[in-house]
Write a protein that holds these residues in place. Sequence first.
Motif, PDB file in Angstrom:
ATOM      1  N   ARG A  19       6.398   2.938   9.140  1.00 29.20           N
ATOM      2  CA  ARG A  19       6.471   3.500   7.789  1.00 29.20           C
ATOM      3  C   ARG A  19       7.154   2.551   6.810  1.00 29.20           C
ATOM      4  NH1 ARG A  19       8.382   9.644   9.509  1.00 29.20           N
ATOM      5  NH2 ARG A  19       6.514  10.091  10.750  1.00 29.20           N
ATOM      6  N   ILE A  20       7.988   1.657   7.318  1.00 34.71           N
ATOM      7  CA  ILE A  20       8.714   0.749   6.425  1.00 34.71           C
ATOM      8  C   ILE A  20       7.749  -0.210   5.721  1.00 34.71           C
ATOM      9  CG2 ILE A  20      10.494  -1.039   6.306  1.00 34.71           C
ATOM     10  CD1 ILE A  20      11.903   0.387   8.636  1.00 34.71           C
ATOM     11  N   PRO A  21       6.926  -0.994   6.447  1.00 39.25           N
ATOM     12  CA  PRO A  21       5.972  -1.855   5.736  1.00 39.25           C
ATOM     13  C   PRO A  21       4.871  -1.074   5.015  1.00 39.25           C
ATOM     14  CG  PRO A  21       5.625  -2.007   8.110  1.00 39.25           C
ATOM     15  CD  PRO A  21       6.897  -1.250   7.912  1.00 39.25           C
ATOM     16  N   VAL A  22       4.430   0.049   5.601  1.00 36.72           N
ATOM     17  CA  VAL A  22       3.354   0.818   4.960  1.00 36.72           C
ATOM     18  C   VAL A  22       3.827   1.429   3.642  1.00 36.72           C
ATOM     19  CG1 VAL A  22       1.925   2.898   5.183  1.00 36.72           C
ATOM     20  CG2 VAL A  22       2.039   1.256   7.051  1.00 36.72           C
ATOM     21  N   GLY A  23       5.085   1.903   3.594  1.00 37.68           N
ATOM     22  CA  GLY A  23       5.626   2.411   2.336  1.00 37.68           C
ATOM     23  C   GLY A  23       5.666   1.340   1.269  1.00 37.68           C
ATOM     24  N   ALA A  24       6.082   0.132   1.653  1.00 35.82           N
ATOM     25  CA  ALA A  24       6.131  -0.979   0.695  1.00 35.82           C
ATOM     26  C   ALA A  24       4.728  -1.354   0.226  1.00 35.82           C
ATOM     27  CB  ALA A  24       6.826  -2.183   1.334  1.00 35.82           C
ATOM     28  N   LEU A  25       3.760  -1.348   1.139  1.00 35.10           N
ATOM     29  CA  LEU A  25       2.376  -1.650   0.760  1.00 35.10           C
ATOM     30  C   LEU A  25       1.803  -0.579  -0.169  1.00 35.10           C
ATOM     31  CD1 LEU A  25       1.013  -2.933   4.189  1.00 35.10           C
ATOM     32  CD2 LEU A  25       1.296  -4.285   2.100  1.00 35.10           C
ATOM     33  N   THR A  26       2.213   0.672   0.034  1.00 32.57           N
ATOM     34  CA  THR A  26       1.739   1.759  -0.840  1.00 32.57           C
ATOM     35  C   THR A  26       2.278   1.580  -2.254  1.00 32.57           C
ATOM     36  OG1 THR A  26       1.619   3.255   1.055  1.00 32.57           O
ATOM     37  CG2 THR A  26       1.617   4.263  -1.130  1.00 32.57           C
ATOM     38  N   ASP A  27       3.517   1.136  -2.385  1.00 32.70           N
ATOM     39  CA  ASP A  27       4.042   0.828  -3.715  1.00 32.70           C
ATOM     40  C   ASP A  27       3.136  -0.182  -4.422  1.00 32.70           C
ATOM     41  OD1 ASP A  27       6.248   2.483  -3.828  1.00 32.70           O
ATOM     42  OD2 ASP A  27       7.615   1.007  -2.974  1.00 32.70           O
ATOM     43  N   ARG A  28       2.644  -1.153  -3.645  1.00 33.72           N
ATOM     44  CA  ARG A  28       1.837  -2.227  -4.242  1.00 33.72           C
ATOM     45  C   ARG A  28       0.396  -1.819  -4.491  1.00 33.72           C
ATOM     46  NH1 ARG A  28      -0.698  -4.990  -6.688  1.00 33.72           N
ATOM     47  NH2 ARG A  28      -0.956  -7.265  -6.714  1.00 33.72           N
ATOM     48  N   PHE A  29      -0.248  -1.201  -3.505  1.00 34.46           N
ATOM     49  CA  PHE A  29      -1.690  -0.954  -3.599  1.00 34.46           C
ATOM     50  C   PHE A  29      -2.060   0.490  -3.932  1.00 34.46           C
ATOM     51  CE2 PHE A  29      -1.292  -4.636  -0.735  1.00 34.46           C
ATOM     52  CZ  PHE A  29      -2.025  -5.560  -1.472  1.00 34.46           C
ATOM     53  N   GLY A  30      -1.129   1.429  -3.777  1.00 36.70           N
ATOM     54  CA  GLY A  30      -1.399   2.818  -4.124  1.00 36.70           C
ATOM     55  C   GLY A  30      -2.027   3.609  -2.991  1.00 36.70           C
ATOM     56  N   GLY A  31      -1.909   4.925  -3.092  1.00 37.97           N
ATOM     57  CA  GLY A  31      -2.455   5.810  -2.070  1.00 37.97           C
ATOM     58  C   GLY A  31      -3.967   5.831  -2.034  1.00 37.97           C
ATOM     59  N   ARG A  32      -4.599   5.536  -3.170  1.00 40.39           N
ATOM     60  CA  ARG A  32      -6.065   5.527  -3.206  1.00 40.39           C
ATOM     61  C   ARG A  32      -6.632   4.509  -2.220  1.00 40.39           C
ATOM     62  NH1 ARG A  32     -10.008   3.935  -8.351  1.00 40.39           N
ATOM     63  NH2 ARG A  32     -11.957   4.562  -7.344  1.00 40.39           N
ATOM     64  N   VAL A  33      -5.950   3.389  -2.054  1.00 36.49           N
ATOM     65  CA  VAL A  33      -6.368   2.368  -1.101  1.00 36.49           C
ATOM     66  C   VAL A  33      -5.822   2.668   0.294  1.00 36.49           C
ATOM     67  CG1 VAL A  33      -6.119  -0.068  -0.465  1.00 36.49           C
ATOM     68  CG2 VAL A  33      -6.590   0.565  -2.842  1.00 36.49           C
ATOM     69  N   MET A  34      -4.536   3.024   0.366  1.00 39.15           N
ATOM     70  CA  MET A  34      -3.869   3.096   1.659  1.00 39.15           C
ATOM     71  C   MET A  34      -4.289   4.289   2.504  1.00 39.15           C
ATOM     72  SD  MET A  34      -2.118   0.369   1.952  1.00 39.15           S
ATOM     73  CE  MET A  34      -1.101   0.784   3.380  1.00 39.15           C
ATOM     74  N   PHE A  35      -4.573   5.439   1.902  1.00 33.45           N
ATOM     75  CA  PHE A  35      -4.972   6.605   2.708  1.00 33.45           C
ATOM     76  C   PHE A  35      -6.285   6.353   3.456  1.00 33.45           C
ATOM     77  CE2 PHE A  35      -2.124  10.124   1.080  1.00 33.45           C
ATOM     78  CZ  PHE A  35      -1.760  10.555   2.336  1.00 33.45           C
ATOM     79  N   PRO A  36      -7.353   5.888   2.773  1.00 38.96           N
ATOM     80  CA  PRO A  36      -8.580   5.594   3.521  1.00 38.96           C
ATOM     81  C   PRO A  36      -8.394   4.481   4.545  1.00 38.96           C
ATOM     82  CG  PRO A  36      -9.032   5.737   1.167  1.00 38.96           C
ATOM     83  CD  PRO A  36      -7.544   5.750   1.321  1.00 38.96           C
ATOM     84  N   VAL A  37      -7.582   3.454   4.211  1.00 38.73           N
ATOM     85  CA  VAL A  37      -7.384   2.332   5.134  1.00 38.73           C
ATOM     86  C   VAL A  37      -6.666   2.787   6.404  1.00 38.73           C
ATOM     87  CG1 VAL A  37      -6.083   0.185   5.459  1.00 38.73           C
ATOM     88  CG2 VAL A  37      -7.464   0.509   3.400  1.00 38.73           C
ATOM     89  N   ILE A  38      -5.554   3.515   6.249  1.00 37.31           N
ATOM     90  CA  ILE A  38      -4.799   3.986   7.424  1.00 37.31           C
ATOM     91  C   ILE A  38      -5.666   4.919   8.270  1.00 37.31           C
ATOM     92  CG2 ILE A  38      -2.853   5.416   8.176  1.00 37.31           C
ATOM     93  CD1 ILE A  38      -2.032   2.630   7.307  1.00 37.31           C
TER      94      ILE A  38
END
Length: 402
Positions: free
Chosen positions: A68-87
Amino acid sequence: MTSTHTQPVETRRRVLMLGLATAGFALNFWAWALLSPLGPLFKESLKLSAFQQALLVAVPVVVGSLGRIPVGALTDRFGGRVMFPVISALTIVPVLFLGLAGHSSLTALLIGGFFLGLGGTSFAVGVPFVNAWFPPERRGFAIGVFGAGMGGTAISALTTVPLVKAGSVAVPFAITAAVLAGYAVLAAVLLRDAPGRVVPTEPLARRMRETLRLAVTWQASALYAIAFGGYVAFSVYLPAYLKTGYGLAQADASNRMAGFVLFAVVMRPVGGWLSDRFGPVRVLGGVFAVVTAAAAVQAFTPGLVPLGTAAFLAMAAALGAGSGAVFALVALLAPANKVGSVTGVVGAAGGLGGFVPPLVMGALYGELGSYALGLAALALVAAAALTFTATAARRSSHRPQV
């Protein structure tokens, strides 16, 4: 006239985004928890030791917590619109591997379980996503509703073994993979990041250093390790406690654990709603006062009906509400462009916090033949958290960080 029509439309969009995020969290948590119900089956079929079985279940949880530590930081950068489908899409890979080929050996199960931990990181995607969509006075409730998606683990608990018995080991994994694929497509089409979302510009390493310097990161991590960690610990260890301490049958103990989990899940959005109305610090103070009192009562091993049951339900309600209140505190104090990073660290602390109490309880029971000292220790930890909330956390809440 325009604003009158715009407001209901905006509210509907927020509700839709919250619903999609909560569904994504629940479905990824369903996948994340697939191995736990099958632990006894794999122990028998692969002749695993008790330690190997515990390791099998623990690996996805540890990876999902720390990830969750790197994924949270990546979500700050790319947003949930990108990260939810990717994860969601990436989690399909270990799910299919485990269902089709990865259950034939312990090594394969551990490799698949490691990557299955990806599903557990979805929590760090949803909190900043939901946080950005809602105004400050409604964020506690919204994040609490999203947090109720942790009930996705119950889907796995209720369906995995029956599906294996009805078909084969591959069946629950195949169904979960298909559902995740459907959600990934749906999320890619419908999810939208909130208008005006603050996107950080500094490098990831620098953002993480700055996140770790924030007081709210460490304060919320400590509180969440106790609140959510306590919930996780009881959801894992309560059946063994009830079976050993009260002589309940396994099925009865499991059903009571399910009631504990359900009550805690329902209370999570309640904790967020109360935080919106009265402030997260006040709610957390009440939560830890209840946990202190209930754990102290249970340390004397009272009769299960009514006092023992009341004590455990009180702890379930308090720990669930406290989990929601902690992230209301994060929403209040964390800078907008670091909510994901802070959430990642805090979420990791909560996930890992659930591992210590069962180990302590088991060790104490092995040495003393009683759980009393373990529950007394929980009462002392909760009392310390109450003191911390009333002092350091209260002072911080009067100095919002920007």
